[in-house]
Design a protein around this motif. Structure first.
Motif, PDB file in Angstrom:
ATOM      1  N   CYS A  48      28.798 -22.521  21.072  1.00 52.56           N
ATOM      2  CA  CYS A  48      28.792 -22.342  19.613  1.00 52.56           C
ATOM      3  C   CYS A  48      29.856 -23.228  18.951  1.00 52.56           C
ATOM      4  O   CYS A  48      30.971 -23.340  19.455  1.00 52.56           O
ATOM      5  CB  CYS A  48      29.066 -20.869  19.296  1.00 52.56           C
ATOM      6  SG  CYS A  48      29.372 -20.554  17.566  1.00 52.56           S
ATOM      7  N   SER A  49      29.491 -23.812  17.816  1.00 50.76           N
ATOM      8  CA  SER A  49      30.450 -24.702  17.147  1.00 50.76           C
ATOM      9  C   SER A  49      31.254 -23.979  16.063  1.00 50.76           C
ATOM     10  O   SER A  49      31.975 -24.620  15.304  1.00 50.76           O
ATOM     11  CB  SER A  49      29.733 -25.922  16.573  1.00 50.76           C
ATOM     12  OG  SER A  49      28.975 -25.537  15.456  1.00 50.76           O
ATOM     13  N   CYS A  51      30.624 -22.427  13.164  1.00 51.68           N
ATOM     14  CA  CYS A  51      30.393 -22.975  11.825  1.00 51.68           C
ATOM     15  C   CYS A  51      31.141 -22.172  10.750  1.00 51.68           C
ATOM     16  O   CYS A  51      31.179 -20.941  10.806  1.00 51.68           O
ATOM     17  CB  CYS A  51      28.914 -22.900  11.481  1.00 51.68           C
ATOM     18  SG  CYS A  51      27.885 -23.709  12.697  1.00 51.68           S
ATOM     19  N   PRO A  54      27.970 -19.978   8.770  1.00 46.09           N
ATOM     20  CA  PRO A  54      27.057 -19.817   9.903  1.00 46.09           C
ATOM     21  C   PRO A  54      25.632 -19.435   9.453  1.00 46.09           C
ATOM     22  O   PRO A  54      25.393 -18.302   9.049  1.00 46.09           O
ATOM     23  CB  PRO A  54      27.697 -18.707  10.729  1.00 46.09           C
ATOM     24  CG  PRO A  54      28.665 -18.034   9.823  1.00 46.09           C
ATOM     25  CD  PRO A  54      28.867 -18.842   8.606  1.00 46.09           C
ATOM     26  N   CYS A  56      23.137 -19.007  11.321  1.00 47.81           N
ATOM     27  CA  CYS A  56      22.605 -17.977  12.228  1.00 47.81           C
ATOM     28  C   CYS A  56      22.801 -16.605  11.591  1.00 47.81           C
ATOM     29  O   CYS A  56      21.894 -15.780  11.544  1.00 47.81           O
ATOM     30  CB  CYS A  56      23.303 -18.043  13.580  1.00 47.81           C
ATOM     31  SG  CYS A  56      25.107 -17.911  13.457  1.00 47.81           S
ATOM     32  N   PRO A  67      29.247 -15.680  15.098  1.00 51.60           N
ATOM     33  CA  PRO A  67      30.279 -16.590  15.626  1.00 51.60           C
ATOM     34  C   PRO A  67      31.448 -15.835  16.265  1.00 51.60           C
ATOM     35  O   PRO A  67      31.957 -16.254  17.299  1.00 51.60           O
ATOM     36  CB  PRO A  67      30.754 -17.363  14.383  1.00 51.60           C
ATOM     37  CG  PRO A  67      29.739 -17.130  13.338  1.00 51.60           C
ATOM     38  CD  PRO A  67      28.970 -15.910  13.673  1.00 51.60           C
ATOM     39  N   LEU A  70      30.459 -14.371  19.673  1.00 51.16           N
ATOM     40  CA  LEU A  70      30.293 -15.453  20.655  1.00 51.16           C
ATOM     41  C   LEU A  70      31.667 -15.921  21.134  1.00 51.16           C
ATOM     42  O   LEU A  70      31.899 -16.098  22.335  1.00 51.16           O
ATOM     43  CB  LEU A  70      29.520 -16.616  20.035  1.00 51.16           C
ATOM     44  CG  LEU A  70      28.022 -16.384  19.816  1.00 51.16           C
ATOM     45  CD1 LEU A  70      27.401 -17.541  19.026  1.00 51.16           C
ATOM     46  CD2 LEU A  70      27.275 -16.211  21.142  1.00 51.16           C
ATOM     47  N   CYS A 109      20.205 -22.034  13.885  1.00 54.67           N
ATOM     48  CA  CYS A 109      21.488 -22.460  14.451  1.00 54.67           C
ATOM     49  C   CYS A 109      21.640 -23.968  14.235  1.00 54.67           C
ATOM     50  O   CYS A 109      20.718 -24.734  14.529  1.00 54.67           O
ATOM     51  CB  CYS A 109      21.503 -22.110  15.938  1.00 54.67           C
ATOM     52  SG  CYS A 109      22.868 -22.810  16.843  1.00 54.67           S
ATOM     53  N   VAL A 110      22.807 -24.399  13.745  1.00 55.57           N
ATOM     54  CA  VAL A 110      22.951 -25.821  13.393  1.00 55.57           C
ATOM     55  C   VAL A 110      22.838 -26.741  14.601  1.00 55.57           C
ATOM     56  O   VAL A 110      22.381 -27.869  14.480  1.00 55.57           O
ATOM     57  CB  VAL A 110      24.276 -26.140  12.658  1.00 55.57           C
ATOM     58  CG1 VAL A 110      24.297 -25.549  11.289  1.00 55.57           C
ATOM     59  CG2 VAL A 110      25.466 -25.706  13.473  1.00 55.57           C
ATOM     60  N   VAL A 119      22.190 -22.111  20.413  1.00 60.33           N
ATOM     61  CA  VAL A 119      22.976 -21.146  21.196  1.00 60.33           C
ATOM     62  C   VAL A 119      22.034 -19.977  21.494  1.00 60.33           C
ATOM     63  O   VAL A 119      21.279 -19.547  20.616  1.00 60.33           O
ATOM     64  CB  VAL A 119      24.197 -20.641  20.384  1.00 60.33           C
ATOM     65  CG1 VAL A 119      24.962 -19.592  21.178  1.00 60.33           C
ATOM     66  CG2 VAL A 119      25.108 -21.797  20.003  1.00 60.33           C
ATOM     67  N   ILE A 121      21.658 -16.894  21.281  1.00 61.06           N
ATOM     68  CA  ILE A 121      22.315 -15.757  20.603  1.00 61.06           C
ATOM     69  C   ILE A 121      21.762 -14.405  21.092  1.00 61.06           C
ATOM     70  O   ILE A 121      22.518 -13.486  21.421  1.00 61.06           O
ATOM     71  CB  ILE A 121      22.129 -15.878  19.075  1.00 61.06           C
ATOM     72  CG1 ILE A 121      22.748 -17.188  18.573  1.00 61.06           C
ATOM     73  CG2 ILE A 121      22.714 -14.683  18.346  1.00 61.06           C
ATOM     74  CD1 ILE A 121      22.384 -17.564  17.129  1.00 61.06           C
TER      75      ILE A 121
HETATM   76 FE1  SF4 Z   1      27.371 -20.980  16.347  1.00 59.23          FE
HETATM   77 FE2  SF4 Z   1      24.867 -21.866  15.859  1.00 59.23          FE
HETATM   78 FE3  SF4 Z   1      25.848 -19.826  14.488  1.00 59.23          FE
HETATM   79 FE4  SF4 Z   1      26.849 -22.279  14.101  1.00 59.23          FE
HETATM   80  S1  SF4 Z   1      24.770 -21.599  13.605  1.00 59.23           S
HETATM   81  S2  SF4 Z   1      28.012 -20.363  14.287  1.00 59.23           S
HETATM   82  S3  SF4 Z   1      26.684 -23.100  16.179  1.00 59.23           S
HETATM   83  S4  SF4 Z   1      25.468 -19.866  16.694  1.00 59.23           S
END
Ligand code: SF4
Ligand code: FAD
Ligand code: SF4
Length: 482
Positions: A48-49, A51, A54, A56, A67, A70, A109-110, A119, A121
Motif C-alpha cells: 500500500c502506498s 495515499c 485513499p 479505496c 490504509p 494495512l 486502489c490507485v 492491494v 484489501i
Molecule cells: Fe493503499 Fe490502494 Fe488505498 Fe492507496 S488506494 S491507500 S494504495 S489500498
C-alpha cells in the motif's frame, strides 16, 4: 533512519491467497481460497502506498480505514489492526470474503489504476479478523449499563444483525425475529459455502447470542406473529426482511417440471451440504443437479452461485445463458473465471424463448434465441435484441431461473397499509437513518435498496442503530424534562 515498511508495490507483486485447484475444489463446498500465512499478509499489506486521499476508503460503503489497518498489519501490530477494522465494520471477515472488491475498494486502489495490481484489501481484511477470532480478541457485547428500552428486529440477515450488534453494545434489549430456523439470512442459506463457510456465520450468531441478543426463530411475521404485536412489544422496530420474490420467466412450457427458482435450489443445497439437513426435494432429485444437464438462466451473482453449486453436485453438464456479453454481465468477473475453471460453459448473448417437455411434463430442452447488443437504453447499457431465426434447442433436465429478486408485498402480507412502499415495492425509508413514516419503525438492507450487497446492508444496519439510539436518547431526555 527507520526502514520504510510500506510502498512495496514496486518490488512486490500482487498475490492473492492460494486458490485450490479447480478439479479438487469442484468436488466440495469448502472455500476455494486459503488463508494468507502471516508473512504473506504482512508482505501484501506493505504494498500500500498510504495515499493521502485513499480512494479505496471512499469507495468502501463502510468507509473502512483501510490504509491504517494495512500499515498496522505490515508492521505486525495485528491486534490494533483488528480494533481499527472492527470499529467501522460489524463483520469484516465476511466482507473480506464476499464483497465484490473489484467494484469497490480494490477496483479504486490507485496502484491498480497505475498498473501495478491492486492491494489485496479484502484478503488482508479477512486475515486480520480470522486471526482475531483465533487469538480470542473478538468478544461478545458486554454493555456497561443495561437500558430498559427494547428494539425488535424482523430479519436476521446482515442488515438486521449489524443493527442488533450496535444496539446491544449500547445496552438496549434486542430481540431478532426470523422465519428461518438459523440466523444469518442470505449469508446462511443463499450464499454457498465455497464463497463463505457457514462456521464463519454461525460463530457470529453465537457471539450475538452470548452478548444478550435474543433470537426468536421459526417466526414468520405476518403469519406466526403480527407486525402490530411486535410494534406493541418494543420501543422501536426495524424491518430487515430482504427481498425474496423471484422474478419469473414466461414463454411456452415455462410451467414444466424441472424448472426451479434459484433461491429454492441454493437453500436446499446449503442445508444439505453445509448443515447435513434432510431436504425432501433434494432427495427426490427436484432440487439436485446430480447427473443432470443443467441450464442456469441469468448473469448475476446468484446465477454464478447456481452454476458452481451444480458442478459440485455432480451435474453432467452446466451451461449458463445470459442475454448480454461477458463485458456487460452484472456478476463479478472473478466469479465467472472461477466458474469457467470449474467446468461451467457460458453461452453469452442468448436468452430462453420457451421450453420443451418430454415424459410426465418434465423439461427436456430450452429453446434458445441468439441475441446481439443494440442501442443503449435509458441507463446507458446496450439493449439485447433477438436475432430472428437463430433459435436452437439446448438439452436440459434441470433449469434454474436466476433472474433477480423483488420485495414481497409487506403492507398486504402484514395487514399494515400505512407502511409506505415505493413503486418497486421496497419500503420507503431515509437512507441515512432507516426511519420510515411510521412512528418508531425503521427499515434497512435489501428491503429498502432492492437486491444489493452485504456490505450495504451492514452499513444500513449500523446507521439505523445510531439513529435509533439518538431517538431513544431524545425521548428519554424529553420524559426526564417533563
Ligand atoms: Fe493503499 Fe490502494 Fe488505498 Fe492507496 S488506494 S491507500 S494504495 S489500498
Ligand atoms: P437478507 O440477508 O435477505 O435477510 C433477511 C432475513 O429476513 C432472512 O433471514 C429472512 O428469513 C427474514 N425474513 C424475511 N421475511 C420475514 C418475515 N416475514 N418474518 C420473519 N423473518 C423474515 N452480496 C454480496 O455482497 N456478495 C455476494 O457474494 C453475494 N452473493 C449473493 C448470492 C445470492 C445467491 C444472493 C441471493 C444474494 C447475494 N448477495 C451477495 C446479496 C446479499 O446476500 C444481500 O444483499 C444481503 O444478504 C441483504 O441483507 P438483508 O439483511 O437486507 O437481507
Ligand atoms: Fe473492501 Fe468490502 Fe472490506 Fe470495504 S468492506 S474494504 S468494500 S472488502
Amino acid at each position: 533512519m527507520a526502514k520504510q515498511p510500506m510502498l512495496k508495490f514496486v518490488t512486490t507483486q500482487r498475490e492473492m491467497p492460494a486458490k485450490r485447484e479447480a478439479d479438487v475444489r469442484n468436488r466440495d463446498f469448502a472455500e476455494i481460497y486459503a488463508e494468507y500465512a502471516d508473512q504473506k499478509a504482512k508482505e501484501q499489506a506493505s504494498r500500500c502506498s498510504q495515499c493521502g486521499v485513499p480512494y479505496c476508503q471512499s469507495h468502501c460503503p463502510l468507509h473502512n480505514n483501510i490504509p491504517d489497518w494495512l500499515n498496522l498489519t505490515a508492521t505486525g501490530r495485528l491486534q490494533e489492526a483488528y480494533e481499527i477494522s472492527q470499529a467501522t465494520n460489524t463483520f469484516p471477515e465476511i466482507c473480506g470474503r464476499i464483497c465484490p472488491q473489484d467494484r469497490l475498494c480494490e477496483g479504486n486502489c490507485v496502484i491498480e489504476q497505475s498498473g501495478h495490481g491492486t492491494v489485496t484489501i479484502g484478503s488482508v481484511e479477512k486475515y486480520i479478523t480470522d486471526t482475531a477470532w483465533e487469538e480470542g480478541w473478538v468478544k461478545p457485547a458486554a454493555p456497561e449499563v443495561e437500558r430498559k428500552e427494547s428494539v425488535g428486529i424482523i430479519g436476521a440477515g446482515p442488515g438486521g444483525l449489524a443493527a442488533a450488534d450496535m444496539l446491544r453494545r449500547a445496552g438496549v434489549q434486542v430481540t431478532v425475529y426470523d422465519r428461518y430456523d438459523r440466523s444469518g439470512g442470505l449469508l446462511t442459506y443463499g450464499i454457498p459455502g465455497f464463497k463463505l463457510e457457514k462456521e464463519v456465520v454461525m460463530r457470529r450468531n453465537k457471539q450475538l447470542e452470548a452478548g444478550g441478543v435474543r433470537f426468536v426463530m421459526n417466526c414468520s411475521v405476518g403469519e406466526d406473529m403480527s407486525f402490530e404485536e411486535i410494534r406493541a412489544q418494543h420501543d422501536a422496530v426495524i424491518i430487515a426482511t430482504g427481498v425474496y420474490k423471484s422474478r419469473d420467466l414466461g414463454g411456452p412450457g415455462a410451467g414444466a417440471k424441472g424448472i426451479v427458482k434459484a433461491i429454492d435450489y441454493l437453500t436446499a443445497s446449503n442445508r444439505v451440504a453445509n448443515f447435513g439437513d434432510t431436504v425432501a426435494e433434494y432427495d427426490s432429485g427436484e432440487l439436485n443437479a446430480k447427473g443432470k444437464k443443467v441450464v442456469v438462466i441469468g448473469g448475476g451473482d446468484t446465477a454464478m452461485d447456481c452454476v458452481r453449486t451444480a458442478i459440485r453436485q455432480g451435474a453432467e453438464s452446466v451451461k449458463c445463458l445470459y442475454r448480454r456479453d461477458r463485458a456487460n454481465m452484472p456478476g463479478s468477473q472473478r466469479e465467472v473465471q472461477n466458474a469457467e475453471e470449474e467446468g461451467v460453459q457460458f453461452e453469452w448473448l442468448t436468452a430462453p424463448a420457451g421450453f420443451k417437455s418430454g415424459e410426465a411434463d418434465a423439461v427436456d430442452s430450452v429453446i434458445v434465441q441468439k441475441m446481439r447488443l443494440g442501442a443503449p437504453d435509458a441507463s446507458g447499457r446496450q439493449s439485447p435484441e433477438v436475432i430472428e431465426g437463430s433459435d436452437y434447442d439446448e438439452p436440459a433436465d434441470l433449469v434454474i431461473k436466476a433472474l433477480g429478486f423483488e420485495p414481497e408485498e409487506l403492507p398486504t402480507l402484514w395487514g399494515c397499509p400505512e407502511l409506505e412502499v415505493t413503486r418497486w415495492g421496497t419500503v420507503k425509508a431515509q437512507f441515512t437513518s432507516g426511519r420510515t413514516a411510521l412512528e418508531g419503525v425503521y427499515a434497512v438492507g435489501d428491503i429498502v435498496r432492492g437486491a444489493s450487497l452485504v456490505v450495504w446492508a451492514i452499513r444500513d444496519g449500523r446507521d439505523c442503530a445510531e439513529a435509533i439510539l439518538g431517538d431513544l436518547n431524545s425521548r428519554a431526555a424529553a420524559i426526564a424534562a417533563e
